[in-house]
Design a protein around this motif. Structure first.
Motif, mmCIF file in Angstrom:
data_model
loop_
_atom_site.group_PDB
_atom_site.id
_atom_site.type_symbol
_atom_site.label_atom_id
_atom_site.label_comp_id
_atom_site.label_asym_id
_atom_site.label_seq_id
_atom_site.Cartn_x
_atom_site.Cartn_y
_atom_site.Cartn_z
ATOM 1 N N GLY A 285 62.216 -25.359 10.374
ATOM 2 C CA GLY A 285 62.050 -26.140 9.149
ATOM 3 C C GLY A 285 63.372 -26.427 8.469
ATOM 4 O O GLY A 285 63.934 -27.494 8.646
ATOM 5 N N ASP A 286 63.894 -25.468 7.734
ATOM 6 C CA ASP A 286 65.168 -25.689 7.042
ATOM 7 C C ASP A 286 66.367 -25.231 7.867
ATOM 8 O O ASP A 286 67.505 -25.353 7.426
ATOM 9 N N HIS A 287 66.131 -24.724 9.068
ATOM 10 C CA HIS A 287 67.202 -24.290 9.961
ATOM 11 C C HIS A 287 66.673 -24.216 11.393
ATOM 12 O O HIS A 287 65.488 -24.371 11.630
ATOM 13 N N PHE A 288 67.570 -24.007 12.334
ATOM 14 C CA PHE A 288 67.193 -23.723 13.714
ATOM 15 C C PHE A 288 67.484 -22.263 13.990
ATOM 16 O O PHE A 288 68.445 -21.701 13.437
ATOM 17 N N GLU A 289 66.680 -21.661 14.836
ATOM 18 C CA GLU A 289 66.952 -20.310 15.312
ATOM 19 C C GLU A 289 67.192 -20.375 16.806
ATOM 20 O O GLU A 289 66.404 -20.972 17.544
ATOM 21 N N VAL A 290 68.281 -19.768 17.230
ATOM 22 C CA VAL A 290 68.566 -19.634 18.656
ATOM 23 C C VAL A 290 68.464 -18.155 18.962
ATOM 24 O O VAL A 290 69.093 -17.325 18.304
ATOM 25 N N GLY B 38 68.570 -32.786 22.395
ATOM 26 C CA GLY B 38 68.026 -32.062 23.532
ATOM 27 C C GLY B 38 67.090 -30.937 23.139
ATOM 28 O O GLY B 38 66.592 -30.230 23.995
ATOM 29 N N VAL B 39 66.831 -30.750 21.846
ATOM 30 C CA VAL B 39 65.949 -29.691 21.377
ATOM 31 C C VAL B 39 64.703 -30.326 20.789
ATOM 32 O O VAL B 39 64.783 -31.259 20.002
ATOM 33 N N THR B 40 63.561 -29.813 21.161
ATOM 34 C CA THR B 40 62.293 -30.347 20.652
ATOM 35 C C THR B 40 62.047 -29.862 19.243
ATOM 36 O O THR B 40 62.189 -28.683 18.955
ATOM 37 N N ARG B 41 61.690 -30.772 18.364
ATOM 38 C CA ARG B 41 61.361 -30.414 16.983
ATOM 39 C C ARG B 41 59.930 -29.976 16.875
ATOM 40 O O ARG B 41 59.059 -30.438 17.485
ATOM 41 N N LEU C 268 68.485 -15.043 21.964
ATOM 42 C CA LEU C 268 68.891 -14.592 23.288
ATOM 43 C C LEU C 268 68.697 -13.082 23.314
ATOM 44 O O LEU C 268 69.371 -12.362 22.565
ATOM 45 N N GLY C 269 67.766 -12.622 24.113
ATOM 46 C CA GLY C 269 67.465 -11.195 24.139
ATOM 47 C C GLY C 269 67.115 -10.705 22.755
ATOM 48 O O GLY C 269 66.210 -11.233 22.110
ATOM 49 N N ASP C 270 67.866 -9.711 22.260
ATOM 50 C CA ASP C 270 67.585 -9.164 20.927
ATOM 51 C C ASP C 270 68.326 -9.897 19.809
ATOM 52 O O ASP C 270 68.160 -9.585 18.644
ATOM 53 N N ALA C 271 69.139 -10.896 20.155
ATOM 54 C CA ALA C 271 69.972 -11.583 19.161
ATOM 55 C C ALA C 271 69.291 -12.826 18.605
ATOM 56 O O ALA C 271 68.623 -13.569 19.326
ATOM 57 N N THR C 272 69.484 -13.038 17.311
ATOM 58 C CA THR C 272 69.017 -14.244 16.638
ATOM 59 C C THR C 272 70.192 -14.843 15.879
ATOM 60 O O THR C 272 70.850 -14.164 15.095
ATOM 61 N N LEU C 273 70.445 -16.113 16.131
ATOM 62 C CA LEU C 273 71.472 -16.866 15.418
ATOM 63 C C LEU C 273 70.766 -17.972 14.657
ATOM 64 O O LEU C 273 70.167 -18.868 15.255
ATOM 65 N N ARG C 274 70.795 -17.879 13.324
ATOM 66 C CA ARG C 274 70.218 -18.926 12.482
ATOM 67 C C ARG C 274 71.295 -19.967 12.212
ATOM 68 O O ARG C 274 72.404 -19.624 11.809
ATOM 69 N N LEU C 275 70.933 -21.220 12.398
ATOM 70 C CA LEU C 275 71.857 -22.333 12.225
ATOM 71 C C LEU C 275 71.392 -23.204 11.067
ATOM 72 O O LEU C 275 70.287 -23.749 11.100
ATOM 73 N N TYR C 276 72.242 -23.326 10.053
ATOM 74 C CA TYR C 276 71.962 -24.181 8.900
ATOM 75 C C TYR C 276 73.024 -25.266 8.854
ATOM 76 O O TYR C 276 74.205 -24.984 8.664
ATOM 77 N N GLY C 277 72.616 -26.506 9.061
ATOM 78 C CA GLY C 277 73.535 -27.635 9.022
ATOM 79 C C GLY C 277 72.754 -28.914 8.782
ATOM 80 O O GLY C 277 71.525 -28.902 8.660
ATOM 81 N N ARG C 278 73.451 -30.014 8.730
ATOM 82 C CA ARG C 278 72.810 -31.311 8.525
ATOM 83 C C ARG C 278 72.030 -31.733 9.764
ATOM 84 O O ARG C 278 72.403 -31.417 10.880
#
Length: 122
Positions: A93-98, A119-122, A100-110
């Motif tokens: 919704g307001d960010h993307f989460e990537v 290349g990522v499905t919404r 990998l295994g136990d790691a989560t990287l939240r991405l907040y950008g335009r």
């Protein structure tokens, strides 16, 4: 930093100049849009350079104001064939989460303009 989080950050660093050959996504070294999509490419505001990384262990958040589009960053980490093996992205919704295994990287950008699919499905 967990091993999986380190792999995600290594992947992000290695893909800083990535551009999909089919024109679906491009990171553009964090200051341009190689796909020349309509929008704010000519924005010369000072806060377009602000970037912030926070986290610990396996949970991290990366937030920025300028280029690159958040969909492009998520796609560069997950889309075949350039993505990090086993990494997956989801639009939260307001960010993307990537993840990998136990790691989560939240991405907040335009967001990218809707005319161009990433290349990522919404």
């Amino acid at each position: 930093m967990s091993d999986d989080a380190e792999r995600l950050f290594t992947g992000l660093t290695c893909r800083i100049a990535a551009q999909d050959s089919e024109g679906r996504c491009a990171i553009g070294n964090w200051f341009s849009d190689p796909l020349t999509r309509p929008g704010w490419s000519n924005d010369r505001g000072e806060d377009r350079h602000k970037k912030q990384l926070q986290g610990y262990g396996h949970r991290w958040t990366f937030q920025w104001n300028g280029l690159s589009y958040v969909e492009d960053v998520a796609a560069s980490l997950t889309a075949s064939p350039v993505g990090v093996f086993d990494a997956i992205a989801r639009d939260a919704g307001d960010h993307f989460e990537v993840r990998l295994g136990d790691a989560t990287l939240r991405l907040y950008g335009r967001r990218a303009p809707l005319q161009q699919e990433s290349g990522v499905t919404r």
